[in-house]
Motif scaffolding. Structure first.
Motif, PDB file in Angstrom:
ATOM      1  N   GLN A  30       0.628  -0.431  11.881  1.00 16.92           N
ATOM      2  CA  GLN A  30      -0.395  -1.461  11.975  1.00 16.92           C
ATOM      3  C   GLN A  30       0.289  -2.824  12.132  1.00 16.92           C
ATOM      4  N   PRO A  31      -0.078  -3.588  13.161  1.00 15.12           N
ATOM      5  CA  PRO A  31       0.557  -4.896  13.373  1.00 15.12           C
ATOM      6  C   PRO A  31       0.021  -5.940  12.391  1.00 15.12           C
ATOM      7  N   ARG A  32       0.463  -5.832  11.151  1.00 13.87           N
ATOM      8  CA  ARG A  32      -0.035  -6.728  10.106  1.00 13.87           C
ATOM      9  C   ARG A  32       1.007  -6.830   9.001  1.00 13.87           C
ATOM     10  N   LEU A  33       0.977  -7.941   8.282  1.00 11.93           N
ATOM     11  CA  LEU A  33       1.836  -8.119   7.115  1.00 11.93           C
ATOM     12  C   LEU A  33       1.036  -8.275   5.827  1.00 11.93           C
ATOM     13  N   GLU A  34      -0.236  -8.652   5.971  1.00  7.98           N
ATOM     14  CA  GLU A  34      -1.025  -8.997   4.788  1.00  7.98           C
ATOM     15  C   GLU A  34      -1.149  -7.842   3.804  1.00  7.98           C
ATOM     16  N   ALA A  35      -1.285  -6.618   4.309  1.00  7.45           N
ATOM     17  CA  ALA A  35      -1.471  -5.470   3.421  1.00  7.45           C
ATOM     18  C   ALA A  35      -0.227  -5.223   2.577  1.00  7.45           C
ATOM     19  N   LEU A 124      -8.525  -2.852   1.151  1.00  6.01           N
ATOM     20  CA  LEU A 124      -8.518  -2.726   2.606  1.00  6.01           C
ATOM     21  C   LEU A 124      -9.759  -1.979   3.091  1.00  6.01           C
ATOM     22  N   GLU A 125     -10.104  -0.908   2.395  1.00  5.32           N
ATOM     23  CA  GLU A 125     -11.295  -0.129   2.764  1.00  5.32           C
ATOM     24  C   GLU A 125     -12.555  -0.987   2.681  1.00  5.32           C
ATOM     25  N   GLU A 126     -12.633  -1.803   1.646  1.00  4.19           N
ATOM     26  CA  GLU A 126     -13.797  -2.685   1.484  1.00  4.19           C
ATOM     27  C   GLU A 126     -13.870  -3.701   2.626  1.00  4.19           C
ATOM     28  N   ALA A 127     -12.719  -4.095   3.125  1.00  9.38           N
ATOM     29  CA  ALA A 127     -12.676  -5.064   4.225  1.00  9.38           C
ATOM     30  C   ALA A 127     -12.791  -4.394   5.593  1.00  9.38           C
ATOM     31  N   GLY A 128     -12.936  -3.056   5.591  1.00 17.09           N
ATOM     32  CA  GLY A 128     -13.083  -2.337   6.849  1.00 17.09           C
ATOM     33  C   GLY A 128     -11.772  -2.111   7.584  1.00 17.09           C
ATOM     34  N   LEU A 132      -3.146   1.439   3.458  1.00 14.24           N
ATOM     35  CA  LEU A 132      -1.710   1.287   3.680  1.00 14.24           C
ATOM     36  C   LEU A 132      -1.157   2.508   4.421  1.00 14.24           C
ATOM     37  N   THR A 133      -0.342   2.276   5.418  1.00 13.02           N
ATOM     38  CA  THR A 133       0.221   3.369   6.208  1.00 13.02           C
ATOM     39  C   THR A 133       1.421   3.982   5.505  1.00 13.02           C
ATOM     40  N   PHE A 134       1.926   5.067   6.054  1.00 11.64           N
ATOM     41  CA  PHE A 134       3.152   5.708   5.561  1.00 11.64           C
ATOM     42  C   PHE A 134       4.263   4.675   5.437  1.00 11.64           C
ATOM     43  N   PHE A 135       4.514   3.916   6.525  1.00 15.60           N
ATOM     44  CA  PHE A 135       5.656   3.007   6.518  1.00 15.60           C
ATOM     45  C   PHE A 135       5.429   1.814   5.594  1.00 15.60           C
ATOM     46  N   GLU A 136       4.211   1.324   5.537  1.00 16.75           N
ATOM     47  CA  GLU A 136       3.926   0.215   4.621  1.00 16.75           C
ATOM     48  C   GLU A 136       4.168   0.638   3.175  1.00 16.75           C
ATOM     49  N   ALA A 137       3.627   1.785   2.801  1.00 20.95           N
ATOM     50  CA  ALA A 137       3.811   2.266   1.426  1.00 20.95           C
ATOM     51  C   ALA A 137       5.279   2.563   1.142  1.00 20.95           C
ATOM     52  N   MET A 138       5.986   3.126   2.124  1.00 22.63           N
ATOM     53  CA  MET A 138       7.397   3.432   1.937  1.00 22.63           C
ATOM     54  C   MET A 138       8.216   2.156   1.773  1.00 22.63           C
ATOM     55  N   THR A 139       7.871   1.110   2.496  1.00 21.61           N
ATOM     56  CA  THR A 139       8.570  -0.166   2.360  1.00 21.61           C
ATOM     57  C   THR A 139       8.422  -0.715   0.953  1.00 21.61           C
ATOM     58  N   VAL A 140       7.210  -0.653   0.426  1.00 24.45           N
ATOM     59  CA  VAL A 140       6.966  -1.115  -0.947  1.00 24.45           C
ATOM     60  C   VAL A 140       7.790  -0.285  -1.929  1.00 24.45           C
ATOM     61  N   LEU A 141       7.832   1.031  -1.716  1.00 24.35           N
ATOM     62  CA  LEU A 141       8.608   1.922  -2.575  1.00 24.35           C
ATOM     63  C   LEU A 141      10.092   1.563  -2.535  1.00 24.35           C
ATOM     64  N   ALA A 142      10.605   1.269  -1.357  1.00 24.86           N
ATOM     65  CA  ALA A 142      12.020   0.908  -1.226  1.00 24.86           C
ATOM     66  C   ALA A 142      12.323  -0.382  -1.969  1.00 24.86           C
ATOM     67  N   PHE A 143      11.493  -1.389  -1.777  1.00 23.32           N
ATOM     68  CA  PHE A 143      11.722  -2.664  -2.455  1.00 23.32           C
ATOM     69  C   PHE A 143      11.668  -2.499  -3.971  1.00 23.32           C
ATOM     70  N   ALA A 144      10.703  -1.721  -4.443  1.00 18.97           N
ATOM     71  CA  ALA A 144      10.577  -1.495  -5.891  1.00 18.97           C
ATOM     72  C   ALA A 144      11.787  -0.721  -6.415  1.00 18.97           C
ATOM     73  N   TRP A 164       5.739  -8.374  12.838  1.00 14.25           N
ATOM     74  CA  TRP A 164       4.669  -7.802  12.021  1.00 14.25           C
ATOM     75  C   TRP A 164       5.085  -6.520  11.307  1.00 14.25           C
ATOM     76  N   ASP A 165       6.362  -6.170  11.398  1.00 16.29           N
ATOM     77  CA  ASP A 165       6.848  -4.986  10.680  1.00 16.29           C
ATOM     78  C   ASP A 165       6.744  -5.230   9.179  1.00 16.29           C
ATOM     79  N   SER A 166       6.386  -4.202   8.425  1.00 10.73           N
ATOM     80  CA  SER A 166       6.128  -4.394   6.991  1.00 10.73           C
ATOM     81  C   SER A 166       7.358  -4.880   6.228  1.00 10.73           C
ATOM     82  N   THR A 167       8.562  -4.586   6.729  1.00  8.16           N
ATOM     83  CA  THR A 167       9.756  -5.075   6.050  1.00  8.16           C
ATOM     84  C   THR A 167       9.855  -6.597   6.100  1.00  8.16           C
ATOM     85  N   ASN A 168       9.093  -7.222   6.984  1.00  6.95           N
ATOM     86  CA  ASN A 168       9.210  -8.666   7.181  1.00  6.95           C
ATOM     87  C   ASN A 168       8.507  -9.484   6.098  1.00  6.95           C
TER      88      ASN A 168
END
Length: 458
Positions: A30-35, A124-128, A132-144, A164-168
């Motif tokens: 997903q081309p986004r960073l906010e999530a 996110l679901e409430e906002a339509g 979080l995608t596989f890579f977004e969640a994995m990025t958070v896991l790596a940082f943690a 817009w990559d989640s690592t950014n």
């Protein structure tokens, strides 16, 4: 630790991967960073607790990342390394001090962050929007995981693009650009300039920027982005370079002019001119990180860091009698570098290329690049859901390499059968070899078959 405990922890680690697989896959970023930014914010921004070297590019990202990490670790720093995808097990993507994260630690870190990921999913679901995608969640896991270790510095490889990559969501102290060419055009743009502009998004204010040699359109974008961010940019060929490289047992000997010193007779246990260039970029990146590019590296640490570096799946010998090489080249530029490296470093009279390519890749360009070193192709497919059907690929190979270069082409939908046929052919005469390439998933599947079939060198 008992075997029973090991099995329990392994199952827990595998469960983390299974949970991630339930999310939107890596093929649909997903081309986004906010999530991602919202998730790390809820966790207290773990990515701010360590220094970061951030890498992007089209080819050479993983090898360069591993070289940077190995040199930094030789300096006595505790390191994290985040790369993708993995070859055999998911844990390979999150490395701490040069080793894949342990299953017990992986599961514990996942248990810590999963409630926060679910909170973001609900928002996110409430906002339509998609969860979080596989890579977004994995990025958070790596940082943690890196914050929990804790590490001193993390070497972070971009998943796709940059801006817009989640690592950014992390701010790199050093932004590193490996060679940029056309790839992922549906997501990143149809020109090198467009792709470079997207990748330049990892440059942060006042960061140090290190670039490999680039096409004119790419370096123009990187210069523009660096100037806008008041970042300092150094370029391969002008500010640093490979002075010489020569084949050696198990790799090559290099001399490199860095930003702050010249380093001679360095053993690099990786094959190919492209790996020599990756090493020069890695050296400049470490010089930029440790001394702002003004202090020469310790000869002892640099020698150790390069000599102990590995890059699995990159022109790696995984079998002998007959020799079987694997390489994760998956675009024309990578395939061209691979073909040159094979010709430079191996004395084969004949070579069979076992080939499998994903649907979103330039298959014709890859085949054209490999044809000069191929005596024959055995076309197959990996277990990826994105793999190009073998019959379709075989037709393309026949038209591109078979008719134009007179190269023999056979095909099978079974990778195991393809490997068996290629190895049998190679074993019929001296100085024959097998090269498996075309996609990272194909390489991972091949390494598993080699290990289970007892012909792996490891």
């Amino acid at each position: 630790m008992t075997n029973e405990a090991n099995d329990e922890f392994r199952a827990a680690g595998d469960a983390v991967y299974e949970a991630l697989l339930e999310r939107m896959g890596e093929g649909m970023p997903q081309p986004r960073l906010e999530a991602t930014r919202r998730a790390v914010e809820l966790l207290g921004d773990p990515q701010q607790s360590f220094s970061i070297v951030h890498l992007t590019g089209t080819n050479g990202k993983t090898s360069t990342s591993r070289l940077v990490e190995s040199i930094l670790r030789a300096y006595g720093l505790r390191t994290g390394l985040f790369t993708s995808p993995h070859l055999l097990r998911f844990n390979e993507r999150i490395m701490i001090d040069g080793e894949p994260i342990g299953d017990e630690t992986l599961a514990a870190n996942w248990a810590d962050i999963e409630p926060y990921l679910l909170m973001v999913d609900a928002e996110l679901e409430e906002a339509g929007e998609p969860a979080l995608t596989f890579f977004e969640a994995m990025t958070v896991l790596a940082f943690a995981s890196f914050a929990d270790a804790p590490v001193d510095v993390a070497v972070i490889e971009v998943g796709m693009g940059g801006e817009w990559d989640s690592t950014n969501v992390a701010d790199g102290d050093v932004a590193v650009f490996t060679p940029i060419s056309l790839d992922h055009t549906a997501r990143l743009g149809n020109t090198i300039a467009e792709i470079a502009k997207t990748k330049s998004g990892i440059i942060k204010p006042a960061a140090a920027v290190v670039s490999a040699a680039q096409p004119a359109a790419a370096i123009a974008e990187l210069r523009r982005a660096a100037e806008l961010s008041e970042a300092s940019l150094v370029e391969q060929g002008t500010d640093f370079e490979v002075l010489s490289s020569a084949p050696a047992v198990g790799g090559q000997l290099l001399s490199v002019r860095g930003l702050a010193g010249t380093y001679n007779e360095l053993l690099l246990p990786l094959y190919g001119e492209h790996q020599a260039q990756n090493a020069a970029v890695a050296i400049a990146a470490v010089e930029s990180f440790l001394g702002g590019g003004t202090q020469a590296l310790s000869a002892e640490a640099l020698t150790e860091g390069l000599a102990t570096a590995t890059s699995p799946g990159r022109l790696q010998l995984i079998g002998t009698e007959p020799p079987v090489l694997v390489d994760a080249a998956h675009n024309p530029a990578g395939a061209a570098a691979l073909a040159a490296a094979v010709a430079e470093n191996f004395d084969f009279d004949e070579l069979t290329v076992v080939l499998g390519i994903l649907t979103d890749k330039d298959a014709e360009g890859i085949v054209r690049a490999l044809a000069p070193v191929a005596s024959r192709f055995v076309v197959t497919q990996s277990g990826s859901e994105r793999t190009r059907p073998f019959a379709e690929l075989a037709s393309l190979v026949s038209e591109t390499a078979g008719l134009e270069a007179g190269v023999g082409v056979t095909a099978t939908g079974s990778l195991a059968e393809a490997l068996e046929a290629a190895r049998a052919w190679a074993g019929e005469a001296p100085k024959r070899g097998v090269l498996v390439t075309g996609s990272i998933t194909l390489i991972g599947d091949t390494m598993t078959i080699a290990r289970d079939g007892t012909w792996s060198t490891r």
